[in-house]
Each structure stands twice: as structure tokens, then as C-alpha cells.
Design an enzyme around this catalytic site. Structure first.
Site, PDB file in Angstrom:
ATOM      1  N   LYS A  92       0.837  -1.206   0.000  1.00  0.00           N
ATOM      2  CA  LYS A  92       0.000   0.000   0.000  1.00  0.00           C
ATOM      3  C   LYS A  92       0.875   1.261   0.000  1.00  0.00           C
ATOM      4  O   LYS A  92       0.578   2.236  -0.699  1.00  0.00           O
ATOM      5  CB  LYS A  92      -0.925   0.005   1.218  1.00  0.00           C
TER       6      LYS A  92
ATOM      7  N   ASP B  67     -11.400   2.142   4.622  1.00  0.00           N
ATOM      8  CA  ASP B  67     -11.689   0.716   4.470  1.00  0.00           C
ATOM      9  C   ASP B  67     -13.196   0.449   4.427  1.00  0.00           C
ATOM     10  O   ASP B  67     -13.625  -0.627   4.006  1.00  0.00           O
ATOM     11  CB  ASP B  67     -11.085  -0.074   5.649  1.00  0.00           C
TER      12      ASP B  67
ATOM     13  N   GLN C  66      -4.546  -2.094  10.040  1.00  0.00           N
ATOM     14  CA  GLN C  66      -4.286  -3.370   9.366  1.00  0.00           C
ATOM     15  C   GLN C  66      -4.805  -4.526  10.219  1.00  0.00           C
ATOM     16  O   GLN C  66      -4.424  -4.674  11.375  1.00  0.00           O
ATOM     17  CB  GLN C  66      -2.770  -3.523   9.115  1.00  0.00           C
TER      18      GLN C  66
END
Lengths: 366, 366
Positions: free
Chosen positions: A127, A194, A171
Site C-alpha cells: 500500500k 476501508d 491493518q
């Protein structure tokens, strides 16, 4: 005269469901007992029903004696996720430059990582590299495996207060001592690129509403389908019901008017449902779960699985494989995403896209 | 060698989906055109896809020439929603008395009604009577049909600030000039006993989470299934995808490990999916949509539909009928809820139950 059903509580019994435990879902609803307590409705708390979706291999899908396909001639076209993602990333790069030239700002993405899981480190590194490539500013808070909840929330609120950060990713998975749900609740929906905050999930589910962010993997799947000219409004099976892929994918497909069936580890004979579908999206996390005869001839297959399987011939001793038995599926499907090179690159492209959209929203940049 | 799919954007075309309109869902995803604009992903805004679910009668479900069932002998048991609801209401009454005696408090429910729709007035009156019967304090804000958004929000915040109010219902549908979504957003999730706030809906959808309130009709359906000893973890079809019934019902059934297929007005041949289901929950709002041959022999049928149909022989000139052709279904199903007397009374019982739960939570009363 239609007989009325004989119901146990007519005998004055007060009933409640025994609390859930492993295996509960197959029997608990019928396991009732007298109750001197105060429960009025017998529906148990939903979290008491939550049990892991363990896709234990069964004879039904570990082996087939029948031929995979009546004809070995058909060959699926491959939906090239990497190619599509590259195209999207190029356009995001242009947009970021336009923003920088126009208002002197760039989007910013912050990632919080706890511990040193190798897969998490790889995802985060990918990312970061993708951000750098398109000009999005990125930063990482690396916390120790044994960090406290307060340390994690501290990192979150620090990024939350930073106006140069437009998206925050935590994460997953987090170490077991940290409650993912409570952490994600603290993340403001406005920076939840997200799309995992329950408010964003609710707005994804409900017609007439628009979530601030659509979860990246489902959004990437839809994007691949749309760009491949696939008619989404057909029969679709989603295999897996995780909060991060299966659930939001099924919700998003419904918003696109698909008729969705959701198959999970407790579904009996999942292949009988899957083989009716025009589109199969699989996110079970089980290598080779979906065999060729799970598929309707001509189905479109989106394989979200990225399962490491041992491979001594590979550089790292393992290789990534999808949930779909690729060699069989390409003989039956009309189109399929490969692993790697399918959904994975699209997910990263959608992280960038959501971060750009967030910055545009903050700066009212069109 | 597997051929790669020929994708149109490889020719340098920038594509986007035309904005949604009536009928879009069958074709828009394939309707792409050049785009000189700035869109990077072609996924359209979700609200642009929202079109009404008009279940236009089709030959497929308006008439059958085949016999309804191979045998006319089987007769479904009737799940008596009124009886179950009465039992629940009696227990709620006891709990309210216990609360009053213990801490001198009772639960309070406030309902906001806009305009004078006859069905809304009836629903509200029924709720008020049910509250009175169990000792829950109730109050109604009756607003004129042409009230402004600010008047409505004023009523909401007044109830919100009132500590004796533990649940607030906004009777739907609202007149068209008022945006239901925006109104419901203002309602605090802590008093949202209907469970329609997107935060509650998100928490209903996501495993590992617990909504503060589960929407009353779906909760009533599950309660009837559990109390009838029906195994929920099988194949289930939900017909209809409204925010207030179909969607939350499908989410709740999944939390109970059902394998759910969601059928809607744009589903082709919905009967082919429905006839595979062990449980059918129908909330389409179409009288007699579900015929006998839509059902698998032995299926359990929960009919949420309450559709007024003309009936000159009835006192009011109409009678209520469900979505299910009852006379046919009782020959095929193993159990069925009647209309009226099935889901309706359960919905009201669950409103009372949610209000009691809310008050218990506020007062930490166990």
C-alpha cells in the site's frame, strides 16, 4: 379445518435458547429448557451465535469422481486485475497531480500496524509503495505486538486530528487482546477508507443511502465486473460472509440488483447453490474449495482468496492460491480472475481511490 | 494458453456508467460511453441505482395451470402469532410492574406521526393500546401532513431530551417532501427502538457486533421460528429487500446461520429460488405473489405481507391478505403464519420488548 401447531410454551413452560457455543448453530435453536430467569424473548444475543466459519474439507468437495466438465473445450477469458488496477492507478496519479497543482494539497493515508505478521507487513508495504507511486502521502504507525488498547487508540486519535490525513487503515487482523470492533468504532467514518465502520456498513446495506466509503475489495470486484461488461443483475453466489469481504460484497451486489445467495461454512451442499449462479464471488479463504463442478457453464468467477500453500519449488517455500480450483474452473467459466493478479491489485487501487475521494471531499475539490 | 479477455478500455476509452433510471438495472452496467470527466472508477453512486421494487404481475405468478401440489392431503400447521405475542406481552407486563415496584420507573415510548394516512393511524393506535395494556407510558406527536422538516426534527429532539422516553418511533412512510433517511439519521441509536438507524443496521449485519435494537418485524419472525422449534440454519429465501423488513430479516437470518437468498422485483424466475428453501419469509407487499408451487413441500412460510384487497362483503370494504396464496400454501408447507394474526401481532410485541429493553439499559435494571 387446519390444525394449529402444538407449541411447547402452551404448557406454561418458559423457554430460552441455551447460549451459543461451537456447533451451536446446528442444534441450539431447538435446545430449549425451563427458565426461571427474566428473558422475555428467546432470541439469544447475536454475538453468542458468532462462531468461526471453519470450512473443514468434506467428501463433498475434497474429491470428485465425475468429470469436471462435459466438454474440455471451453476456456474462460481471464479478467486481468493487474491491468485494470494499473489503469486506475495511472488516472489517480493524474488526479493527485491536478489537486497538487490546483490547491497545493495531496491526499494522505495513514496505516496502523500492530505486531509483525509477515502477511500484514507485506500488505502494508504494498500500500505504501502504491501511494508513493501516485503521489499520495503515506505514513505508518508501527506498534508492538503487545501494545495496549490505549496506545492503539492514541495512534488513531493522532491521525484523526491530523488534517493532512484523509484516510486511516487499521491493518487487520489485530492481536487477540485487542478488540477489533471497539477499535474500529473509534475511527471516524469520515476517515474510514476501508469502509468497515458499522455506520458505513449500514449505509452500504440500506437503499436510499450512500456510505462515505465502500470497502475496497468488494468495490474492486464490482469495478472488474463493470469494466468487463458483465451484467450484474443476475443470480450471484457469494461464498464467505466475513465482515471485510463476504458481507459487504453481498450488500454491494444487492445494491447493483443482483439476486444474491450467501453461502458459508455451515451451508449444506454449497455446490448446489453455487452451480446455479451466473456470477460467483468467493472469499472463503480455503484453497481449491470451489471445484469445476461447483460452477454453471459460462459463469463469471471472481476469486478473492489469497491462500498461501506450501510449495518447495517457490522462492519463499510457498505460493498464493485462490479459493477456486483454477485449472478446473477455466474449463467451465466464461471469465475468471487469476490469483495472484486478479482481485489483489484491485483492492490496493480502491484504497488509493477511496483516499483520493476523501481528500476531494475535505477540500471540496472537483 | 488461456486467452485474455478483450476489454474496451484497452483502446484508451474512458468509460462510465450512465446514471441510473427506471429499468436501469437490467442494462445500465453495460451502457458505457466515452467520458471526458474526472471519474476514475466507473461504479456509479449507489443511490443512483435505487429504483422502486415494483412487482408487476407476470404470467409466471398470476396463474398456474398445473396442480398446486401432487397431493392435497398435506396440511400445514398454523403458527399462531397472536397467541405467541400475547404470551410475550403478558411477560412484558410483569416486567414493567416489577420495574415500577423496584425503582419507581416505567418504560416510555414516543411515536411521531405525520399526516393522517389511515393505515398509519391504525398502526399507531394499536401500538398505543398495546403500551397501555402492559403499563408502558406512551405519547404521540401528531404533525400535519405539510409539516416542515424543522417541525419534525423539533419533535424528535424534544423526545430525545426527555429522560422518560426510552424509545422513539417515526411512523413510516413519511410524506414525500420529508427525507426519511435524514430524519432517521437524527434519531439517536440509543432510542431507535425500530432499529432503522444505519449504525444499528451495520451492527446487525456485522458478526461480532450487537445492535442496540433489532428491527421489530424481523425479530418477531425469528422469535416465531425459534418458538416453533424450526431449525433456522438451513436454506432460506427472503422475498423483498426493503430497509424495514427484507434487508434486516436477511441479515438477522444470516446471524442465525441460515443460508440466505434474497429475491426481489428484478429477480428472474423467483419461484425457482424460492422452491429450494426450507424457510420462506416474504415481505414483497404483493397479494398472492407466492403461489403453492413456489414452495418446497414441507417448507416453513412466514408471511409478512399485509395487503389491503377490496372485499365488498367486509365491513370496511377491504380485507388484509398476505403475500402468500394461503389456500395453496397450506397444502404444501409444513407450517405457515396467517394474515392477519401472524407476523403483525409479533411486530407490536417486539416494539414493546425493545422499549422495555431500552429502559432496562438506561436504568441498569436487571
Amino acid at each position: 379445518m387446519i390444525p394449529r401447531v402444538a407449541l411447547p410454551w402452551r404448557n406454561g413452560l418458559r423457554l430460552r435458547v441455551l447460549s451459543g457455543s461451537r456447533g451451536c448453530c446446528r442444534s441450539a435453536h431447538n435446545t430449549l429448557r425451563n427458565d426461571d430467569g427474566r428473558s422475555i424473548v428467546i432470541s439469544p444475543p447475536l454475538v453468542s451465535l458468532d462462531i468461526p466459519d471453519d470450512w473443514a474439507p468434506s467428501p463433498a468437495h475434497s474429491c470428485f469422481s465425475s468429470p469436471i466438465s462435459s466438454s474440455n473445450e471451453q476456456t474462460a477469458t481471464v479478467i486481468d486485475g493487474k491491468f485494470i488496477a494499473d489503469e486506475i492507478r495511472t488516472r489517480i496519479g493524474s488526479e493527485v497531480r491536478r489537486m497538487k497543482e490546483g490547491i497545493g494539497m495531496v491526499p494522505g493515508l495513514a496505516v496502523i500496524v500492530v505486531g509483525h505478521r509477515r502477511d500484514s507487513q507485506t500488505y502494508v508495504r504494498n500500500k505504501m509503495m502504491a501511494c508513493a507511486e501516485v503521489g499520495i502521502k503515506s505514513m505508518v504507525a508501527q506498534l508492538p505486538e503487545d501494545c495496549t488498547k490505549d496506545q492503539l487508540l492514541g495512534a488513531l486519535s493522532s491521525f484523526d486530528a491530523d488534517p493532512s490525513v484523509h484516510g486511516i487503515l487499521v491493518q487487520l487482523p489485530l492481536p487477540q487482546h485487542l478488540d477489533e470492533g471497539k477499535v474500529l468504532d473509534v475511527l471516524r467514518p469520515e476517515k474510514d477508507v476501508d469502509g468497515f465502520h458499522p455506520l458505513n456498513m449500514g449505509n452500504l446495506a440500506m437503499r436510499g443511502r450512500e456510505p462515505l466509503f465502500i470497502p475496497c475489495t468488494p468495490k474492486g470486484c464490482i469495478e472488474m465486473l463493470l469494466r468487463s461488461g458483465v451484467e450484474i443483475a443476475g443470480k450471484t453466489t457469494v461464498i464467505g460472509r466475513s465482515n471485510i469481504v463476504g458481507l459487504p460484497t453481498s450488500l454491494l451486489l444487492q445494491r447493483h440488483h443482483a439476486t444474491v445467495s450467501i453461502v458459508h461454512a455451515f451451508t449444506k451442499n454449497p455446490e448446489l447453490i453455487t452451480c446455479e449462479a451466473d456470477i460467483v464471488v468467493t472469499a472463503a479463504g480455503v484453497p481449491n474449495l470451489v471445484r469445476g463442478n461447483w460452477l454453471k457453464p459460462g459463469a463469471v468467477v471472481i476469486d478473492v482468496g489469497t491462500n498461501p500453500v506450501e510449495d518447495p519449488s517457490s522462492e519463499h517455500g510457498y505460493r498464493l492460491t485462490g479459493d477456486v480450483c483454477y485449472e478446473e474452473a477455466v474449463q467451465v467459466a466464461s471469465a475468471i480472475t487469476p490469483v495472484p493478479g486478479g482481485v489483489g491489485p484491485m483492492t490496493i487501487a480502491m484504497v488509493l481511490s477511496n483516499t483520493l475521494d476523501s481528500a476531494k471531499r475535505v477540500y471540496a475539490f472537483t
